[in-house]
Write a protein that holds these residues in place. Structure first.
Motif, PDB file in Angstrom:
ATOM      1  N   ILE A 174      90.931 -65.664  72.380  1.00  0.00           N
ATOM      2  CA  ILE A 174      90.557 -65.635  73.710  1.00  0.00           C
ATOM      3  C   ILE A 174      88.695 -65.974  73.731  1.00  0.00           C
ATOM      4  CG2 ILE A 174      90.261 -64.111  75.615  1.00  0.00           C
ATOM      5  CD1 ILE A 174      92.768 -63.009  74.687  1.00  0.00           C
ATOM      6  N   LEU A 175      87.971 -65.461  72.988  1.00  0.00           N
ATOM      7  CA  LEU A 175      86.714 -65.413  72.852  1.00  0.00           C
ATOM      8  C   LEU A 175      86.054 -66.601  72.534  1.00  0.00           C
ATOM      9  CD1 LEU A 175      86.018 -61.833  71.385  1.00  0.00           C
ATOM     10  CD2 LEU A 175      85.384 -62.493  73.853  1.00  0.00           C
ATOM     11  N   PHE A 176      86.791 -67.361  71.427  1.00  0.00           N
ATOM     12  CA  PHE A 176      86.353 -68.616  70.859  1.00  0.00           C
ATOM     13  C   PHE A 176      86.509 -69.599  72.100  1.00  0.00           C
ATOM     14  CE2 PHE A 176      87.016 -72.705  68.797  1.00  0.00           C
ATOM     15  CZ  PHE A 176      85.872 -72.580  68.279  1.00  0.00           C
ATOM     16  N   ILE A 177      87.533 -69.683  72.984  1.00  0.00           N
ATOM     17  CA  ILE A 177      87.995 -70.383  73.829  1.00  0.00           C
ATOM     18  C   ILE A 177      86.966 -70.159  75.041  1.00  0.00           C
ATOM     19  CG2 ILE A 177      89.371 -71.169  75.687  1.00  0.00           C
ATOM     20  CD1 ILE A 177      90.502 -72.166  72.989  1.00  0.00           C
ATOM     21  N   ASN A 186      83.161 -58.684  72.785  1.00  0.00           N
ATOM     22  CA  ASN A 186      84.330 -58.431  72.298  1.00  0.00           C
ATOM     23  C   ASN A 186      85.083 -57.025  73.015  1.00  0.00           C
ATOM     24  OD1 ASN A 186      82.154 -57.252  71.121  1.00  0.00           O
ATOM     25  ND2 ASN A 186      83.301 -56.356  69.304  1.00  0.00           N
ATOM     26  N   GLU A 187      84.062 -55.883  73.385  1.00  0.00           N
ATOM     27  CA  GLU A 187      84.428 -54.742  73.786  1.00  0.00           C
ATOM     28  C   GLU A 187      84.742 -54.889  75.361  1.00  0.00           C
ATOM     29  OE1 GLU A 187      84.251 -52.420  71.909  1.00  0.00           O
ATOM     30  OE2 GLU A 187      82.795 -53.117  70.204  1.00  0.00           O
ATOM     31  N   ILE A 188      84.214 -55.800  76.007  1.00  0.00           N
ATOM     32  CA  ILE A 188      84.702 -56.145  77.380  1.00  0.00           C
ATOM     33  C   ILE A 188      85.978 -56.517  77.336  1.00  0.00           C
ATOM     34  CG2 ILE A 188      84.243 -57.381  79.650  1.00  0.00           C
ATOM     35  CD1 ILE A 188      82.066 -55.555  79.270  1.00  0.00           C
ATOM     36  N   VAL A 189      86.585 -57.631  76.694  1.00  0.00           N
ATOM     37  CA  VAL A 189      87.896 -58.188  76.491  1.00  0.00           C
ATOM     38  C   VAL A 189      89.123 -57.214  75.865  1.00  0.00           C
ATOM     39  CG1 VAL A 189      87.912 -59.483  74.109  1.00  0.00           C
ATOM     40  CG2 VAL A 189      88.867 -60.458  76.131  1.00  0.00           C
ATOM     41  N   ASP A 203      79.844 -74.420  66.186  1.00  0.00           N
ATOM     42  CA  ASP A 203      80.964 -73.583  66.561  1.00  0.00           C
ATOM     43  C   ASP A 203      81.380 -72.756  65.564  1.00  0.00           C
ATOM     44  OD1 ASP A 203      81.139 -74.814  68.808  1.00  0.00           O
ATOM     45  OD2 ASP A 203      82.903 -76.158  68.406  1.00  0.00           O
ATOM     46  N   ASN A 204      81.417 -73.074  64.182  1.00  0.00           N
ATOM     47  CA  ASN A 204      81.562 -72.012  63.092  1.00  0.00           C
ATOM     48  C   ASN A 204      80.787 -70.914  63.157  1.00  0.00           C
ATOM     49  OD1 ASN A 204      83.967 -73.593  62.320  1.00  0.00           O
ATOM     50  ND2 ASN A 204      82.917 -74.246  60.423  1.00  0.00           N
ATOM     51  N   GLU A 205      79.537 -71.063  63.527  1.00  0.00           N
ATOM     52  CA  GLU A 205      78.638 -69.975  63.484  1.00  0.00           C
ATOM     53  C   GLU A 205      78.921 -69.103  64.518  1.00  0.00           C
ATOM     54  OE1 GLU A 205      74.473 -71.353  63.849  1.00  0.00           O
ATOM     55  OE2 GLU A 205      74.818 -72.737  62.560  1.00  0.00           O
ATOM     56  N   ILE A 206      79.360 -69.513  65.670  1.00  0.00           N
ATOM     57  CA  ILE A 206      80.076 -68.515  66.857  1.00  0.00           C
ATOM     58  C   ILE A 206      81.126 -67.820  66.378  1.00  0.00           C
ATOM     59  CG2 ILE A 206      80.776 -68.752  69.322  1.00  0.00           C
ATOM     60  CD1 ILE A 206      79.022 -70.928  69.755  1.00  0.00           C
ATOM     61  N   LEU A 207      81.968 -68.738  65.753  1.00  0.00           N
ATOM     62  CA  LEU A 207      83.286 -68.293  65.290  1.00  0.00           C
ATOM     63  C   LEU A 207      83.204 -66.861  64.538  1.00  0.00           C
ATOM     64  CD1 LEU A 207      86.391 -68.271  65.434  1.00  0.00           C
ATOM     65  CD2 LEU A 207      86.433 -70.208  63.697  1.00  0.00           C
ATOM     66  N   LEU A 208      82.235 -67.107  63.410  1.00  0.00           N
ATOM     67  CA  LEU A 208      82.073 -66.200  62.499  1.00  0.00           C
ATOM     68  C   LEU A 208      81.731 -64.554  62.822  1.00  0.00           C
ATOM     69  CD1 LEU A 208      80.825 -67.704  58.919  1.00  0.00           C
ATOM     70  CD2 LEU A 208      83.004 -66.655  59.429  1.00  0.00           C
ATOM     71  N   GLN A 209      80.839 -64.891  64.001  1.00  0.00           N
ATOM     72  CA  GLN A 209      80.217 -63.832  64.563  1.00  0.00           C
ATOM     73  C   GLN A 209      81.380 -63.032  65.440  1.00  0.00           C
ATOM     74  OE1 GLN A 209      76.880 -62.333  65.132  1.00  0.00           O
ATOM     75  NE2 GLN A 209      78.334 -60.849  65.868  1.00  0.00           N
ATOM     76  N   ILE A 210      82.159 -63.958  66.114  1.00  0.00           N
ATOM     77  CA  ILE A 210      83.133 -63.125  66.810  1.00  0.00           C
ATOM     78  C   ILE A 210      84.298 -62.575  66.043  1.00  0.00           C
ATOM     79  CG2 ILE A 210      85.397 -63.889  68.231  1.00  0.00           C
ATOM     80  CD1 ILE A 210      83.964 -66.191  69.452  1.00  0.00           C
ATOM     81  N   ASP A 211      84.576 -63.128  64.787  1.00  0.00           N
ATOM     82  CA  ASP A 211      85.351 -62.667  63.866  1.00  0.00           C
ATOM     83  C   ASP A 211      84.926 -61.462  63.179  1.00  0.00           C
ATOM     84  OD1 ASP A 211      87.837 -63.594  61.973  1.00  0.00           O
ATOM     85  OD2 ASP A 211      86.268 -62.768  60.877  1.00  0.00           O
ATOM     86  N   LYS A 212      83.563 -61.246  63.025  1.00  0.00           N
ATOM     87  CA  LYS A 212      83.155 -60.048  62.443  1.00  0.00           C
ATOM     88  C   LYS A 212      83.238 -58.970  63.494  1.00  0.00           C
ATOM     89  CE  LYS A 212      78.812 -58.680  61.446  1.00  0.00           C
ATOM     90  NZ  LYS A 212      77.855 -59.410  62.031  1.00  0.00           N
TER      91      LYS A 212
END
Length: 396
Positions: free
Chosen positions: A210-213, A228-231, A112-121
């Protein structure tokens, strides 16, 4: 121009909203005043039921469901992590964070942290030309910020993971890649948004959550760059709602509307569906087949220069044009897309209109010039584009 404020008021005052009437109104643009746009989007994105008498109960339930998601996906794992002293004796091997067993819940946590870092960036760079996403929200999530919950927040997870990655890099190369010891706390490049002080949250952090959930609840797709561009535009529309009783719940409402929009648009994000009937490849080809039908000369020119639809329409279609125009214009285009009876068919017409409107330049340009025009679309007046698309629709 779009219909007046009052026409919308009448349509929205029906106890049972007539969807076809509302869609026809919204197609020509929705007024922002009085929170009309935010409300219409919630109906057009199949979030609010058409029967208004159900709204109060429905919204209360949905917002509770969302709070539950936050507890399960962010707070509980965060509490478990906070309680996990690495040196504690009573940690079973099974659940030790360093246990390589793929089923260990820590494995999920690190994945999940890998996904989170991508979202964060990605969210730290959302619409950099506007101040909005860097500003604090008036309604920070109390559940998340509650000092009673001593847990590892997403913010903390990102910091920890980024630091660990830097330590790993340092050990690998023998020299640190952090510019100077004094600066080592500055984990992010300067073009990315900074974290606000404790007790406040910037809008980009809300979008991150929102994206993480969403990623946690939809493991099949998780997070793909571009979501991220859609939300972003949905959240912006709800979080600037002039009615505070709606604005206060922008996060939960955005989550459900985004989920609904993604369920219609997710095929564009899933690579494996590419060649299916509904996949993005099919949509990209339909832009060209429509162009062939509407402007044969231009179609031949693009074919002859070997400019394939995927070179530019992939981004146009997948991101619903959110990257081609400024945010207020994107929102206006979405009024029309969301209210189209056959939701994304009109998007194909818009793409086709965009090509035809610059046909004169495309017909004289070489491959490089034309690719540049398509990658960085020259017309910013979306009214012209939507009018042209409507014209193509009427003449089909």
């Amino acid at each position: 121009m779009g219909s007046g404020h009052d026409t919308f008021k009448v349509a929205l005052s029906e106890e049972n909203i007539h969807l076809k009437t509302l869609k026809d109104l919204c197609f020509d643009g929705i007024p922002f005043e009085g929170g009309i746009r935010a409300l219409c989007w919630k109906i057009l994105l199949n979030y609010l039921p058409l029967d208004q008498t159900l709204w109060e109960t429905f919204l209360k339930k949905q917002r509770q469901v969302y709070s539950q998601f936050l507890k399960e996906m962010i707070i509980q794992p965060g509490i478990a992590k906070a309680n996990m002293g690495f040196s504690r004796e009573d940690v079973t091997l099974e659940d030790h964070p360093l246990n390589p067993n793929p089923d260990s819940r820590w494995n999920t946590y690190f994945k999940d942290n890998e996904i989170l870092l991508q979202i964060d960036k990605d969210v730290r760079r959302l619409y950099p030309d506007m101040a909005f996403f860097q500003c604090p929200t008036d309604y920070p999530c109390q559940l998340i910020l509650d000092p009673q919950n001593d847990y590892e927040t997403l913010r903390r997870r990102v910091e920890q993971t980024t630091l660990k990655a830097q330590i790993v890099n340092r050990n690998r190369s023998g020299v640190t890649n952090v510019s100077s010891p004094g600066k080592s706390l500055n984990l992010y490049p300067s073009n990315e948004y900074a974290v606000l002080p404790c007790g406040t949250e910037a809008h980009w952090e809300v979008v991150e959550r929102i994206l993480f959930i969403y990623a946690k609840l939809n493991p099949g797709i998780a997070y793909v760059q571009g979501m991220n561009e859609i939300v972003g535009p949905i959240y912006y529309t709800f979080a600037t709602d002039p009615n505070s009783q709606w604005k206060e719940h922008a996060e939960a409402d955005t989550f459900f509307c985004f989920t609904n929009l993604m369920s219609e648009n997710r095929d564009n994000f899933i690579k494996s569906l590419d060649d299916s009937q509904c996949g993005i490849t099919c949509k990209m080809l339909s832009v060209y087949s429509m162009l062939k039908h509407k402007d044969l000369e231009l179609y031949h020119k693009l074919e002859e220069q070997n400019i394939k639809p995927q070179y530019f329409t992939f981004r146009w279609l997948t991101l619903l044009l959110s990257q081609e125009f400024l945010l207020p214009d994107v929102i206006r285009i979405w009024d029309t897309l969301f209210s189209d009876q056959d939701r994304f068919h009109f998007l194909i017409l818009v793409c086709c209109a965009m090509l035809i409107l610059i046909r004169d330049s495309l017909l004289v340009g070489d491959f490089t010039v034309n690719m540049r025009l398509l990658q960085d679309y020259p017309i910013s007046d979306i009214h012209t584009i939507l009018t042209k698309a409507k014209e193509l629709q009427d003449n089909s």
